[in-house]
Design a protein around this motif. Structure first.
Motif, mmCIF file in Angstrom:
data_model
loop_
_atom_site.group_PDB
_atom_site.id
_atom_site.type_symbol
_atom_site.label_atom_id
_atom_site.label_comp_id
_atom_site.label_asym_id
_atom_site.label_seq_id
_atom_site.Cartn_x
_atom_site.Cartn_y
_atom_site.Cartn_z
ATOM 1 N N GLU A 55 2.071 -6.624 -3.116
ATOM 2 C CA GLU A 55 3.039 -6.222 -2.087
ATOM 3 C C GLU A 55 2.976 -4.719 -1.839
ATOM 4 O O GLU A 55 3.015 -4.266 -0.689
ATOM 5 N N GLU A 56 2.852 -3.936 -2.911
ATOM 6 C CA GLU A 56 2.750 -2.489 -2.761
ATOM 7 C C GLU A 56 1.465 -2.116 -2.022
ATOM 8 O O GLU A 56 1.466 -1.239 -1.152
ATOM 9 N N LEU A 57 0.381 -2.804 -2.328
ATOM 10 C CA LEU A 57 -0.884 -2.562 -1.649
ATOM 11 C C LEU A 57 -0.753 -2.828 -0.153
ATOM 12 O O LEU A 57 -1.238 -2.041 0.667
ATOM 13 N N GLN A 58 -0.075 -3.901 0.214
ATOM 14 C CA GLN A 58 0.131 -4.206 1.632
ATOM 15 C C GLN A 58 0.940 -3.102 2.313
ATOM 16 O O GLN A 58 0.640 -2.711 3.441
ATOM 17 N N ARG A 59 1.976 -2.606 1.647
ATOM 18 C CA ARG A 59 2.781 -1.519 2.218
ATOM 19 C C ARG A 59 1.946 -0.254 2.401
ATOM 20 O O ARG A 59 2.027 0.420 3.437
ATOM 21 N N VAL A 60 1.122 0.071 1.412
ATOM 22 C CA VAL A 60 0.290 1.270 1.491
ATOM 23 C C VAL A 60 -0.753 1.121 2.598
ATOM 24 O O VAL A 60 -0.996 2.059 3.358
ATOM 25 N N LYS A 61 -1.349 -0.058 2.707
ATOM 26 C CA LYS A 61 -2.323 -0.294 3.775
ATOM 27 C C LYS A 61 -1.666 -0.137 5.142
ATOM 28 O O LYS A 61 -2.253 0.462 6.052
ATOM 29 N N ASP A 62 -0.471 -0.678 5.295
ATOM 30 C CA ASP A 62 0.249 -0.577 6.558
ATOM 31 C C ASP A 62 0.551 0.879 6.891
ATOM 32 O O ASP A 62 0.336 1.336 8.021
ATOM 33 N N THR A 63 1.025 1.628 5.903
ATOM 34 C CA THR A 63 1.321 3.046 6.109
ATOM 35 C C THR A 63 0.058 3.811 6.491
ATOM 36 O O THR A 63 0.070 4.633 7.412
ATOM 37 N N HIS A 64 -1.029 3.529 5.793
ATOM 38 C CA HIS A 64 -2.298 4.198 6.087
ATOM 39 C C HIS A 64 -2.746 3.906 7.519
ATOM 40 O O HIS A 64 -3.164 4.816 8.248
ATOM 41 N N LEU A 65 -2.671 2.660 7.926
ATOM 42 C CA LEU A 65 -3.066 2.277 9.278
ATOM 43 C C LEU A 65 -2.221 2.990 10.320
ATOM 44 O O LEU A 65 -2.737 3.511 11.317
ATOM 45 N N ARG A 66 -0.921 3.048 10.096
ATOM 46 C CA ARG A 66 -0.034 3.724 11.039
ATOM 47 C C ARG A 66 -0.319 5.227 11.116
ATOM 48 O O ARG A 66 -0.321 5.816 12.192
ATOM 49 N N LYS A 67 -0.572 5.847 9.970
ATOM 50 C CA LYS A 67 -0.876 7.286 9.959
ATOM 51 C C LYS A 67 -2.211 7.566 10.655
ATOM 52 O O LYS A 67 -2.343 8.560 11.374
ATOM 53 N N ALA A 68 -3.194 6.708 10.443
ATOM 54 C CA ALA A 68 -4.491 6.876 11.108
ATOM 55 C C ALA A 68 -4.335 6.748 12.620
ATOM 56 O O ALA A 68 -4.929 7.526 13.383
ATOM 57 N N ALA A 69 -3.544 5.788 13.073
ATOM 58 C CA ALA A 69 -3.308 5.612 14.503
ATOM 59 C C ALA A 69 -2.569 6.822 15.074
ATOM 60 O O ALA A 69 -2.890 7.301 16.173
ATOM 61 N N GLU A 70 -1.605 7.325 14.335
ATOM 62 C CA GLU A 70 -0.852 8.497 14.781
ATOM 63 C C GLU A 70 -1.780 9.716 14.912
ATOM 64 O O GLU A 70 -1.708 10.470 15.898
ATOM 65 N N LEU A 71 -2.662 9.892 13.946
ATOM 66 C CA LEU A 71 -3.610 10.997 13.990
ATOM 67 C C LEU A 71 -4.556 10.859 15.181
ATOM 68 O O LEU A 71 -4.833 11.834 15.891
#
Length: 89
Positions: A55-71
């Motif tokens: 579950e933590e891995l899924q949250r981190v992946k989601d956060t990473h994806l969102r930050k990459a899109a924002e960048l």
């Protein structure tokens, strides 16, 4: 994830059944039963920890994806603004 959770619950149930079968088939083997109970508890704790980490891995992946899109959006906006400045000058 719910499929994995259901599978782990099914495995836990199977392990509990195995321990209970051993208890009823040979009540004189109490030390083995105690070891099996502690092994069962250890397995359940490890399965819970695995679930938490997944579950933590899924949250981190989601956060990473969102930050990459924002960048990426910020780079595009910066390039667009830069072009507008050069066109106006």
């Amino acid at each position: 994830m719910s499929v994995k959770k259901d599978n782990s619950e099914e495995k836990n149930s199977d392990l509990k059944d195995q321990v209970e079968d051993r208890k009823t088939s040979n009540p004189e083997v109490s030390e083995e039963t105690i070891e099996n109970d502690s092994d069962l508890q250890l397995i359940q704790d490890q399965q819970r920890r695995i679930q938490e980490l997944e579950e933590e891995l899924q949250r981190v992946k989601d956060t990473h994806l969102r930050k990459a899109a924002e960048l990426d959006n910020m780079r595009k906006r910066l390039n667009r603004d830069r072009e507008l400045v050069y066109q106006g000058a």
